[in-house]
Design a protein around this motif. Structure first.
Motif, short mmCIF file in Angstrom:
data_model
loop_
_atom_site.label_atom_id
_atom_site.label_comp_id
_atom_site.label_asym_id
_atom_site.label_seq_id
_atom_site.Cartn_x
_atom_site.Cartn_y
_atom_site.Cartn_z
N LEU A 53 2.35 3.02 -5.58
CA LEU A 53 2.20 3.76 -4.31
C LEU A 53 1.34 3.61 -3.53
O LEU A 53 1.35 4.23 -2.29
CB LEU A 53 2.73 5.25 -4.79
CG LEU A 53 3.77 5.64 -5.75
CD1 LEU A 53 3.78 7.07 -5.69
CD2 LEU A 53 5.14 4.90 -5.26
N CYS A 56 2.43 2.85 -0.10
CA CYS A 56 3.96 3.43 0.09
C CYS A 56 3.36 5.03 0.66
O CYS A 56 3.14 5.90 -0.01
CB CYS A 56 4.74 3.59 -1.00
SG CYS A 56 6.00 4.73 -0.78
N ASP A 58 5.46 7.12 2.10
CA ASP A 58 6.51 8.11 1.83
C ASP A 58 6.31 8.81 0.54
O ASP A 58 7.27 10.07 0.40
CB ASP A 58 7.90 7.35 2.19
CG ASP A 58 7.73 6.96 3.74
OD1 ASP A 58 7.45 7.53 4.38
OD2 ASP A 58 8.60 5.71 3.72
N CYS A 59 5.78 8.32 -0.30
CA CYS A 59 6.25 8.86 -1.66
C CYS A 59 4.90 9.31 -2.47
O CYS A 59 3.58 8.89 -2.18
CB CYS A 59 6.74 8.03 -2.76
SG CYS A 59 8.39 7.43 -1.91
N CYS A 83 9.32 11.72 -2.47
CA CYS A 83 9.44 11.01 -1.18
C CYS A 83 9.93 11.69 -0.27
O CYS A 83 10.82 12.41 -0.27
CB CYS A 83 10.36 9.61 -1.47
SG CYS A 83 9.80 8.80 -2.81
N ASN A 84 9.40 11.85 1.04
CA ASN A 84 9.71 12.19 2.13
C ASN A 84 9.88 13.77 2.12
O ASN A 84 10.78 14.35 2.44
CB ASN A 84 10.84 11.82 2.69
CG ASN A 84 10.72 10.33 3.09
OD1 ASN A 84 9.73 10.08 3.47
ND2 ASN A 84 11.59 9.35 2.54
N GLU A 85 8.88 14.37 1.35
CA GLU A 85 8.89 15.90 0.89
C GLU A 85 8.01 16.59 1.85
O GLU A 85 6.96 16.13 2.14
CB GLU A 85 8.53 16.26 -0.34
CG GLU A 85 8.52 17.60 -0.78
CD GLU A 85 9.94 18.38 -0.81
OE1 GLU A 85 10.17 19.15 0.13
OE2 GLU A 85 10.72 17.95 -1.69
N GLU A 95 12.62 11.13 -6.92
CA GLU A 95 13.18 9.80 -7.24
C GLU A 95 13.14 9.61 -8.78
O GLU A 95 13.86 9.04 -9.44
CB GLU A 95 12.29 8.65 -6.48
CG GLU A 95 12.27 8.70 -5.01
CD GLU A 95 13.45 8.12 -4.47
OE1 GLU A 95 13.62 6.89 -4.75
OE2 GLU A 95 14.21 8.83 -3.68
N LYS A 161 12.74 4.49 -3.93
CA LYS A 161 12.28 3.92 -2.43
C LYS A 161 10.91 3.15 -2.35
O LYS A 161 11.22 2.17 -1.65
CB LYS A 161 11.88 5.47 -1.77
CG LYS A 161 11.53 5.17 -0.23
CD LYS A 161 11.30 6.44 0.47
CE LYS A 161 10.93 6.30 2.04
NZ LYS A 161 12.03 5.50 2.87
N CYS A 162 9.91 3.20 -3.21
CA CYS A 162 9.01 2.26 -3.50
C CYS A 162 8.91 2.02 -4.67
O CYS A 162 8.79 2.64 -5.62
CB CYS A 162 7.53 3.18 -3.00
SG CYS A 162 7.48 3.95 -1.44
#
Length: 182
Positions: A53, A56, A58-59, A83-85, A95, A161-162
């Protein structure tokens, strides 16, 4: 006369001392601190997932963080990739969730949490067995977990996502050597 069972909510849960989970309004005391091999595997899974990550944004990988399913169900996965929390706690299906199996929690992790995580849409559920040095991976497809396989030394790339590559040899190698199972 039978007394009604008292169901608790997140409002009650957040003031409790000690380590608890809440499943359908019923408190579940978590076992005392996990043994060293359990903690070691949690760290290794978090490290192995997190190394994917670095690019990344987002995560994140979190350990033993509250996953608030609803007012009556709060779980504390050993490791989760979220992710995106945008909240202080996990409020959306992660995820990836990893639960390291202890004899005292095996039925909860393998059945109750399995069903909850499946229903919530967790993409990958990994059950790690420190006494046997392998992990089972399940992928959520169409709202149902399907077992991908058992892993001891293999590598797998999880389509999340990643993208996450997990090398199980890295995770279990030191414990295999410690137990003479090189």
């Amino acid at each position: 006369m039978i007394a009604p069972l008292l169901k608790y909510t997140y409002e009650d849960y957040k003031y409790w001392e000690g380590k608890w989970e809440l499943i359908d309004g019923f408190p579940v005391a978590m076992a005392p601190s996990p043994v060293i091999n359990h903690q070691y595997l949690s760290v290794m899974f978090a490290t192995e997932i997190n190394k994917n990550l670095k690019d990344c944004d987002d995560c994140l990988v979190v350990v033993e963080e509250d996953y608030i399913i609803d007012e009556g169900t709060i779980l504390k996965p050993d490791v989760a990739m979220i992710c995106n929390e945008n909240n202080n706690f996990i409020t959306k299906a992660p995820e990836i969730i990893v639960e390291v199996i202890s004899p005292s929690t095996a039925k909860i992790d393998e059945k109750i949490k399995f069903d909850i995580y499946q229903k919530e849409g967790v993409k990958y559920y990994i059950l790690a067995y420190p006494n046997h040095l392998f992990a089972k991976i399940y992928k959520n497809k169409d709202g149902r977990f399907k077992k991908i396989g058992d892993f001891e030394v293999e590598e797998i790339t999880l389509d999340v996502k990643c993208k996450v590559n997990i090398n199980f040899d890295n995770i279990f190698k030191k414990l295999r050597r410690k137990h003479g199972n090189s």
